[in-house]
Design a protein around this motif. Structure first.
Motif, PDB file in Angstrom:
ATOM      1  N   TYR A  57      54.267  11.696  34.982  1.00 58.48           N
ATOM      2  CA  TYR A  57      54.692  12.439  33.793  1.00 58.48           C
ATOM      3  C   TYR A  57      53.559  12.574  32.778  1.00 58.48           C
ATOM      4  O   TYR A  57      53.794  12.736  31.587  1.00 58.48           O
ATOM      5  CB  TYR A  57      55.909  11.771  33.152  1.00 58.48           C
ATOM      6  N   PHE A 115      53.454  15.127  29.940  1.00 60.26           N
ATOM      7  CA  PHE A 115      54.230  14.945  28.708  1.00 60.26           C
ATOM      8  C   PHE A 115      53.411  14.281  27.602  1.00 60.26           C
ATOM      9  O   PHE A 115      53.718  14.417  26.426  1.00 60.26           O
ATOM     10  CB  PHE A 115      55.458  14.089  28.963  1.00 60.26           C
ATOM     11  N   ALA A 172      57.608  17.130  24.866  1.00 56.43           N
ATOM     12  CA  ALA A 172      58.045  17.213  26.255  1.00 56.43           C
ATOM     13  C   ALA A 172      59.422  17.848  26.428  1.00 56.43           C
ATOM     14  O   ALA A 172      59.971  17.839  27.520  1.00 56.43           O
ATOM     15  CB  ALA A 172      58.058  15.812  26.860  1.00 56.43           C
ATOM     16  N   GLY A 199      59.996  20.364  29.413  1.00 54.74           N
ATOM     17  CA  GLY A 199      59.878  19.686  30.695  1.00 54.74           C
ATOM     18  C   GLY A 199      61.069  18.797  30.991  1.00 54.74           C
ATOM     19  O   GLY A 199      61.541  18.723  32.123  1.00 54.74           O
ATOM     20  N   VAL A 242      57.517  19.293  35.117  1.00 51.07           N
ATOM     21  CA  VAL A 242      56.337  18.964  34.316  1.00 51.07           C
ATOM     22  C   VAL A 242      55.332  20.111  34.264  1.00 51.07           C
ATOM     23  O   VAL A 242      54.483  20.148  33.381  1.00 51.07           O
ATOM     24  CB  VAL A 242      55.637  17.668  34.804  1.00 51.07           C
TER      25      VAL A 242
END
Length: 94
Positions: free
Chosen positions: A43, A46, A51, A54, A60
């Motif tokens: 991740y 992020f 984020a 996403g 992502v």
């Protein structure tokens, strides 16, 4: 906010190693989860960003450094982001 947050991606020296991300504009320190959110983590996209998109779309690859008003999200996607905000708030305040 986005510009200031970017330095906390776990890569930039001026972020002092911290990894932070935002959800609906609320910033969270996710440094303890650096293996997930830091460089090379699943991740990492992020880190240093908001984020919300996403998290809403479980993707992502949709992350951007640009402002995103999330106006095109479906109601269930927006609910997903709001749920994630609640989870992040609990984890960061415990």
């Amino acid at each position: 906010m986005l510009f200031q947050l970017k330095k906390y991606d776990g890569v930039h020296a001026d972020g002092e190693g911290y990894v932070c991300m935002a959800v609906l504009g609320t910033i969270f320190d996710v440094t303890k989860g650096k293996r997930f959110y830091g460089p090379g983590g699943p991740y990492a996209a992020f880190a240093g960003r908001d984020a919300s998109r996403g998290l809403a779309t479980f993707d992502v690859s949709v992350m951007t450094d640009q402002y995103d008003d999330l106006a095109d999200l479906k109601p269930d996607e927006m609910q997903q982001v709001q749920n994630r905000l609640k989870i992040c708030s609990c984890v960061n305040h415990s």
